[in-house]
Design an enzyme around this catalytic site. Structure first.
Site, PDB file in Angstrom:
ATOM      1  N   ASN A  11      13.438 -54.004 -10.130  1.00  0.00           N
ATOM      2  CA  ASN A  11      12.561 -52.905  -9.716  1.00  0.00           C
ATOM      3  C   ASN A  11      13.469 -51.759  -9.277  1.00  0.00           C
ATOM      4  OD1 ASN A  11      10.772 -51.164  -8.553  1.00  0.00           O
ATOM      5  ND2 ASN A  11       9.857 -52.660  -7.160  1.00  0.00           N
TER       6      ASN A  11
ATOM      7  N   HIS B 284      -0.595 -50.878  -8.503  1.00  0.00           N
ATOM      8  CA  HIS B 284      -0.605 -52.245  -7.933  1.00  0.00           C
ATOM      9  C   HIS B 284      -1.238 -53.252  -8.897  1.00  0.00           C
ATOM     10  CE1 HIS B 284      -0.925 -50.608  -3.496  1.00  0.00           C
ATOM     11  NE2 HIS B 284       0.337 -50.739  -3.868  1.00  0.00           N
TER      12      HIS B 284
ATOM     13  N   GLU C 188       4.551 -60.107  -6.809  1.00  0.00           N
ATOM     14  CA  GLU C 188       4.655 -59.248  -7.988  1.00  0.00           C
ATOM     15  C   GLU C 188       5.835 -59.642  -8.870  1.00  0.00           C
ATOM     16  OE1 GLU C 188       3.827 -55.940  -5.081  1.00  0.00           O
ATOM     17  OE2 GLU C 188       3.277 -54.893  -6.912  1.00  0.00           O
TER      18      GLU C 188
ATOM     19  N   ARG D 179      10.022 -53.594 -13.688  1.00  0.00           N
ATOM     20  CA  ARG D 179       8.792 -52.985 -13.203  1.00  0.00           C
ATOM     21  C   ARG D 179       8.774 -51.515 -13.607  1.00  0.00           C
ATOM     22  NH1 ARG D 179       7.321 -50.487  -7.650  1.00  0.00           N
ATOM     23  NH2 ARG D 179       5.068 -50.429  -7.801  1.00  0.00           N
TER      24      ARG D 179
ATOM     25  N   ARG E 248      -0.994 -42.300   3.658  1.00  0.00           N
ATOM     26  CA  ARG E 248      -1.780 -41.481   2.721  1.00  0.00           C
ATOM     27  C   ARG E 248      -3.240 -41.413   3.152  1.00  0.00           C
ATOM     28  NH1 ARG E 248       0.260 -45.044  -1.795  1.00  0.00           N
ATOM     29  NH2 ARG E 248       2.355 -44.278  -2.246  1.00  0.00           N
TER      30      ARG E 248
END
Ligand code: ADP
Length: 395
Positions: free
Chosen positions: A9, A179, A383, A90, A240
């Site tokens: 990643n 996601h 993940e 990823r 956020r």
């Protein structure tokens, strides 16, 4: 010898990696290279031999990956003996192109590059990782696994914004989600825990980390998700806003005199829980709430209210609900958020068992009562394992 996958990643100044056994699900080694391009880089490698740390300058991603490969060779496990069958990368934005993993050949690399305007912070960094890894590990296939792929299946009515169609087409404005790798993994693990096929289940997955997103999964197919063209939309997150009237941005620009970059920074990095309570970590929010802090209480209320709204909306879209699953940092660890999000939802068939819900969950767990029509679960996300499995599925 077991087959393994090296999962990479790559971020703008970091490379996270894990050597995964996709069959057993075990991570044989993992690590993180940070502060690439800065004065002092940092590398942390964890394996059966323990933890090794280095603080050396790491000029670029190539140097970072070379250091990682050196550590595999000297500290172990040795990659030439580990049965590496693929490198899984990823990639954040696969646009409307990728509905599953893809071999990272020149054509795919070009598409990822073309999609960069939709994820300017992420895709170029992901690409850098792919390019240096292809060079340094030429003997194995490199597979790109996209964060958006699971949501490629969204029906047009869910993916389309009610924006002028020509403008939307020209600038590729639509809901791509994010996601997705986590939502896909968790939905599958939830079905597995219940011993029921995905094809029978209407599921809601709540991925609540520092970034947060909800998805509606109808018999294995994602039919809606809360993140939009970018990860800004949807749930309240650590920093956020999630959903907000877009006209607030015009207001801040015209009346507040803020520039586009300032507003971007405000809504992505200085809002959410942090904007409301001053801190973005829910553990700290709970401490503040217990001490009587009213801003923190309001922050938690706004966070939970938004979650409940999405649960209701997705139950309606799915025409009923069979499974609701919490995952990621908050979802796996925060029993208060789980309880508040589901309080009073018995009319939807949701009955939480307070004793089962209590505490942090390190393993997939049922937290609803035996009589609950909706199975409520906590499933720790993974993940890296999902990327490894998707990479192997292409071989
Ligand atoms: P990321 O989106 O960075 O991958 P994670 O999934 O690791 O985030 O989630 C990080 C968040 O999880 C923290 O900001 C915090 O709010 C929450 N969290 C972690 N541990 C706990 C805990 N024990 N109780 C409540 N919240 C927790």
């Amino acid at each position: 010898m077991t087959a393994t996958v090296l999962v990479i990643n790559s971020g703008s100044s970091s490379i996270k990696y894990q050597l995964v056994d996709p069959e057993g699900g075990e991570a044989l080694a993992s690590g993180l290279v940070e502060r690439i391009g800065e004065e002092r880089g940092r590398l942390r490698h964890t394996s059966a031999a323990g933890v090794v740390e280095h603080m050396d300058p790491i000029p670029d991603h190539g140097a970072g990956l070379r250091m990682i490969l050196d550590l595999f060779a000297t500290v172990g496990p040795r990659l030439d003996e580990a049965g590496v069958v693929a490198v899984g990368h990823r990639v954040v934005q696969g646009g409307a192109y990728f509905g599953g993993p893809a071999v990272a050949d020149d054509r795919v690399i070009e598409v990822i590059e073309r999609l960069s305007p939709l994820a300017p912070l992420h895709n170029p960094a992901n690409l850098r990782g792919i390019l240096v890894a292809r060079e340094l590990l030429p003997g194995v296939p490199h597979i790109a696994v996209f964060d958006t792929a699971f949501f490629r299946s969204l029906p047009e009515r869910a993916a389309t914004y009610a924006l002028d169609r020509e403008v939307a087409r020209k600038y590729r404005v639509r809901r791509y989600g994010a996601h997705g790798t986590s939502h896909q993994y968790v939905a599958r693990m939830a079905a597995q825990l219940l011993g029921r096929p995905m094809a029978e289940l209407r599921q809601v997955v709540l991925h609540l980390g520092n970034g947060a997103s909800a998805s509606a999964v109808d018999r294995g197919r994602a039919v809606d998700t809360s993140m939009g063209m970018t990860p800004l939309e949807g749930l309240v997150m650590g920093t956020r806003t999630g959903d907000i009237d877009p006209a607030v941005m015009f207001h801040l620009h015209r009346i507040g005199g803020m520039s586009v970059d300032e507003i971007d920074d405000l809504v992505n990095r200085r809002s959410g829980l942090k904007g409301l309570a001053g801190v973005n970590d829910l553990r700290e929010i709970h401490t503040l709430v217990a001490a009587g802090d009213r801003d923190a209480r309001l922050a938690l209320d706004v966070y939970v209210h938004r979650l409940r709204k999405y649960i209701g909306a997705y139950a309606a879209i799915l025409g009923g609900l069979d499974v609701l699953t919490f995952t990621a940092g908050v979802g796996e660890n925060d029993d208060i958020v789980r309880a508040e999000a589901l309080a009073g939802l018995e009319f939807l068939g949701i009955e939480l068992d307070p004793a089962r819900n209590a505490g942090r969950k390190k393993e997939a767990t049922v937290i609803s009562t035996d009589s609950s029509r909706v199975a409520v679960l906590v499933v720790p996300t993974n993940e890296e394992l999902e990327i490894a499995r998707q990479a192997v599925s292409l071989l």
